[in-house]
Motif scaffolding. Sequence first.
Motif, PDB file in Angstrom:
ATOM      1  N   PHE A 146       0.849  -1.196   0.000  1.00 44.44           N
ATOM      2  CA  PHE A 146       0.000   0.000   0.000  1.00 44.44           C
ATOM      3  C   PHE A 146       0.877   1.236   0.000  1.00 44.44           C
ATOM      4  CE2 PHE A 146      -2.517  -3.169   2.217  1.00 44.44           C
ATOM      5  CZ  PHE A 146      -3.782  -3.004   1.668  1.00 44.44           C
ATOM      6  N   LYS A 147       0.426   2.252  -0.703  1.00 46.76           N
ATOM      7  CA  LYS A 147       0.996   3.581  -0.461  1.00 46.76           C
ATOM      8  C   LYS A 147       0.180   4.154   0.689  1.00 46.76           C
ATOM      9  CE  LYS A 147       0.483   7.637  -2.743  1.00 46.76           C
ATOM     10  NZ  LYS A 147       0.385   8.444  -3.957  1.00 46.76           N
ATOM     11  N   VAL A 148       0.841   4.490   1.765  1.00 47.33           N
ATOM     12  CA  VAL A 148       0.128   4.985   2.949  1.00 47.33           C
ATOM     13  C   VAL A 148      -0.592   6.286   2.576  1.00 47.33           C
ATOM     14  CG1 VAL A 148       0.383   5.782   5.327  1.00 47.33           C
ATOM     15  CG2 VAL A 148       1.856   3.942   4.465  1.00 47.33           C
ATOM     16  N   PRO A 149      -1.920   6.326   2.791  1.00 49.70           N
ATOM     17  CA  PRO A 149      -2.664   7.522   2.384  1.00 49.70           C
ATOM     18  C   PRO A 149      -2.550   8.667   3.386  1.00 49.70           C
ATOM     19  CG  PRO A 149      -4.168   5.905   3.305  1.00 49.70           C
ATOM     20  CD  PRO A 149      -2.799   5.276   3.327  1.00 49.70           C
ATOM     21  N   GLU A 150      -2.787   9.870   2.882  1.00 42.64           N
ATOM     22  CA  GLU A 150      -2.995  11.010   3.784  1.00 42.64           C
ATOM     23  C   GLU A 150      -4.405  10.872   4.349  1.00 42.64           C
ATOM     24  OE1 GLU A 150      -2.505  14.179   0.996  1.00 42.64           O
ATOM     25  OE2 GLU A 150      -0.337  14.259   1.325  1.00 42.64           O
ATOM     26  N   THR A 151      -4.678  11.657   5.357  1.00 43.80           N
ATOM     27  CA  THR A 151      -6.020  11.572   5.956  1.00 43.80           C
ATOM     28  C   THR A 151      -6.733  12.912   5.869  1.00 43.80           C
ATOM     29  OG1 THR A 151      -5.466   9.787   7.473  1.00 43.80           O
ATOM     30  CG2 THR A 151      -7.264  11.228   8.147  1.00 43.80           C
ATOM     31  N   ILE A 152      -7.982  12.844   5.462  1.00 46.46           N
ATOM     32  CA  ILE A 152      -8.836  14.029   5.562  1.00 46.46           C
ATOM     33  C   ILE A 152      -9.887  13.724   6.623  1.00 46.46           C
ATOM     34  CG2 ILE A 152     -10.110  13.286   3.493  1.00 46.46           C
ATOM     35  CD1 ILE A 152     -10.751  16.269   3.030  1.00 46.46           C
ATOM     36  N   LYS A 153      -9.930  14.570   7.618  1.00 42.83           N
ATOM     37  CA  LYS A 153     -10.882  14.339   8.709  1.00 42.83           C
ATOM     38  C   LYS A 153     -12.084  15.259   8.521  1.00 42.83           C
ATOM     39  CE  LYS A 153     -11.035  13.374  13.601  1.00 42.83           C
ATOM     40  NZ  LYS A 153     -10.217  12.976  14.727  1.00 42.83           N
ATOM     41  N   PHE A 154     -13.252  14.657   8.489  1.00 42.28           N
ATOM     42  CA  PHE A 154     -14.484  15.428   8.381  1.00 42.28           C
ATOM     43  C   PHE A 154     -14.996  15.654   9.797  1.00 42.28           C
ATOM     44  CE2 PHE A 154     -13.891  13.191   4.425  1.00 42.28           C
ATOM     45  CZ  PHE A 154     -14.071  14.201   3.499  1.00 42.28           C
ATOM     46  N   ASP A 155     -14.856  16.869  10.243  1.00 45.98           N
ATOM     47  CA  ASP A 155     -15.302  17.222  11.594  1.00 45.98           C
ATOM     48  C   ASP A 155     -16.773  17.637  11.484  1.00 45.98           C
ATOM     49  OD1 ASP A 155     -15.686  18.164  14.109  1.00 45.98           O
ATOM     50  OD2 ASP A 155     -14.209  19.788  13.982  1.00 45.98           O
ATOM     51  N   ILE A 156     -17.664  16.682  11.747  1.00 44.37           N
ATOM     52  CA  ILE A 156     -19.093  16.917  11.520  1.00 44.37           C
ATOM     53  C   ILE A 156     -19.730  17.378  12.826  1.00 44.37           C
ATOM     54  CG2 ILE A 156     -21.230  15.905  10.620  1.00 44.37           C
ATOM     55  CD1 ILE A 156     -19.461  13.710   9.327  1.00 44.37           C
ATOM     56  N   GLU A 157     -20.305  18.562  12.796  1.00 43.78           N
ATOM     57  CA  GLU A 157     -20.884  19.147  14.005  1.00 43.78           C
ATOM     58  C   GLU A 157     -22.314  19.597  13.746  1.00 43.78           C
ATOM     59  OE1 GLU A 157     -19.215  19.101  16.803  1.00 43.78           O
ATOM     60  OE2 GLU A 157     -17.174  18.750  16.091  1.00 43.78           O
ATOM     61  N   GLY A 158     -23.117  19.569  14.782  1.00 44.11           N
ATOM     62  CA  GLY A 158     -24.498  20.061  14.688  1.00 44.11           C
ATOM     63  C   GLY A 158     -25.482  18.922  14.835  1.00 44.11           C
ATOM     64  N   GLU A 159     -26.658  19.269  15.280  1.00 48.97           N
ATOM     65  CA  GLU A 159     -27.686  18.243  15.484  1.00 48.97           C
ATOM     66  C   GLU A 159     -28.454  18.054  14.190  1.00 48.97           C
ATOM     67  OE1 GLU A 159     -31.384  17.587  18.485  1.00 48.97           O
ATOM     68  OE2 GLU A 159     -29.736  18.841  19.221  1.00 48.97           O
ATOM     69  N   LEU A 160     -28.684  16.816  13.827  1.00 46.35           N
ATOM     70  CA  LEU A 160     -29.425  16.540  12.589  1.00 46.35           C
ATOM     71  C   LEU A 160     -30.917  16.809  12.812  1.00 46.35           C
ATOM     72  CD1 LEU A 160     -27.714  13.210  11.437  1.00 46.35           C
ATOM     73  CD2 LEU A 160     -27.420  15.488  10.446  1.00 46.35           C
ATOM     74  N   GLY A 161     -31.535  17.468  11.852  1.00 43.16           N
ATOM     75  CA  GLY A 161     -32.959  17.786  11.944  1.00 43.16           C
ATOM     76  C   GLY A 161     -33.824  16.552  11.726  1.00 43.16           C
ATOM     77  N   LYS A 162     -35.123  16.725  11.852  1.00 42.39           N
ATOM     78  CA  LYS A 162     -36.058  15.623  11.665  1.00 42.39           C
ATOM     79  C   LYS A 162     -35.932  15.081  10.238  1.00 42.39           C
ATOM     80  CE  LYS A 162     -41.057  14.743  12.020  1.00 42.39           C
ATOM     81  NZ  LYS A 162     -41.127  13.383  12.351  1.00 42.39           N
ATOM     82  N   HIS A 163     -35.879  13.784  10.146  1.00 42.31           N
ATOM     83  CA  HIS A 163     -35.745  13.097   8.864  1.00 42.31           C
ATOM     84  C   HIS A 163     -34.503  13.490   8.071  1.00 42.31           C
ATOM     85  CE1 HIS A 163     -38.916  10.374   9.164  1.00 42.31           C
ATOM     86  NE2 HIS A 163     -39.899  11.228   9.137  1.00 42.31           N
ATOM     87  N   VAL A 164     -33.448  13.822   8.802  1.00 40.87           N
ATOM     88  CA  VAL A 164     -32.139  14.012   8.173  1.00 40.87           C
ATOM     89  C   VAL A 164     -31.206  12.972   8.800  1.00 40.87           C
ATOM     90  CG1 VAL A 164     -30.260  15.626   7.710  1.00 40.87           C
ATOM     91  CG2 VAL A 164     -32.613  16.472   7.886  1.00 40.87           C
TER      92      VAL A 164
END
Length: 416
Positions: free
Chosen positions: A154-172
Amino acid sequence: MSMTMAEKILARAAGLKETEAGTIVMANIDVAMTHDLTGPLSVNSFQKIGVEKVWDPEKIVVLFDHQVPADSLEAAQNHIFMREFVEKQEINNFYDVNEGVCHQVLPEKGHVIPGEVIVGTDSHTCTHGALGAFATGIGSTDMAMVFATGKLWFKVPETIKFDIEGELGKHVYSKDVILDIIGQIGADGATYQACEFGGETTRNMSISERMALCNMAIEMGGKTGMVEVDEKTRNYLKGRTNKSYEVFQTDEDAESLSTMYVDVSDLEPQVACPHNVDNVKPVGEVEGTPIDQVFLGSCTNGRLEDLRVAAKIMKGKQVSSKVRMLVIPASREIYRQALDEGLMNIFVDSGALVCNPCCGPCLGGHVGLLGPGEVSLSTSNRNFKGRQGSPEAEVYLSSAAVAAASAIRGEIADPR
Ligand SMILES: CC(C)[C@H](C(=O)O)[C@@H](O)C(=O)O
Ligand code: SF4
């Protein structure tokens, strides 16, 4: 040295103290999975190498899910060929036509262990990173080498971190989150990156929801999807495996780490429009689009939680006479639980078709293909031209909630 989770796992698997993105490492493979569609290619390549026995039959998992039960003579022959391989190689981890989709069955059966390196001849193998593994899809000839040697570079990959914040609304749901991310950064936005999902929102997600996130890492070019191990992961693993495992976390100051902040507090249900996964719009912009078929299932959203959400919306209602609705649980375990909870009654009473656990029409290889000019709304992960049958058909992608509401309405609808 500060490292990412991906770097730490690959270093461990390569017997190194440390490694960094861009380095080529030779990793020992912990689990190698192949299925009915790509298995025959892998086995053919393996046989050409001329090695008699696979390196370790206990580390190989063979599963049938794409064309089950066989829908053509060719599929039946592939199944026979793979059963013979399994028997000859004494592979015990073999799941025949009755278990369901590989990316659901492997975690359920305890084959996905945090900190391990998992390869599969299927691009959505990245799903398994939801349990803190390094999991990625590989080609069939690469798999032949794994069968023979137990190793892969493997070529060791870089990492992209998705910092997901916030409350999900109804039916999301997490599907809407990942569609939103892919819509923002594009189908090549994370090419060869380890896509790590973090932040408060991810931590609040169930394992199923995290799997949906990681499942679609490949749809933005990611090498893998990953989520840090926490209490939810440990609980999920309980009763599924007795194996001890090592937990790896990304150091915040790791050099190959970049972060993307994602605020989901105002996120609406999202839909990927034909013919690309990154052609994403809020459901409001496509509401009213007539549809011919709804597919609730796949390794993205065929899980119990998805069936529950859909059943709640559909209870006591009828699927539009203009629509065929296919409900395909991702595994036998899910099917069984859905039966126990009475979800299947709701689907059948509403006029939906319930099929055996399998990939279904997801890649146009099995039941429920689309004819020319037809439009499908699908909870799966790809909507490329011809993906679900005719190249003149159109596929929209959404969450289970949007799919259920749309099936009732006969056109794309907002579940809210
Ligand atoms: C058949 C297999 C190679 C393929 C994949 O790799 O993803 C399929 O599962 C898909 O979703 O397109
Ligand atoms: S459900 Fe679809 S995406 Fe998942 S493995 Fe099967 S064909 Fe591929």
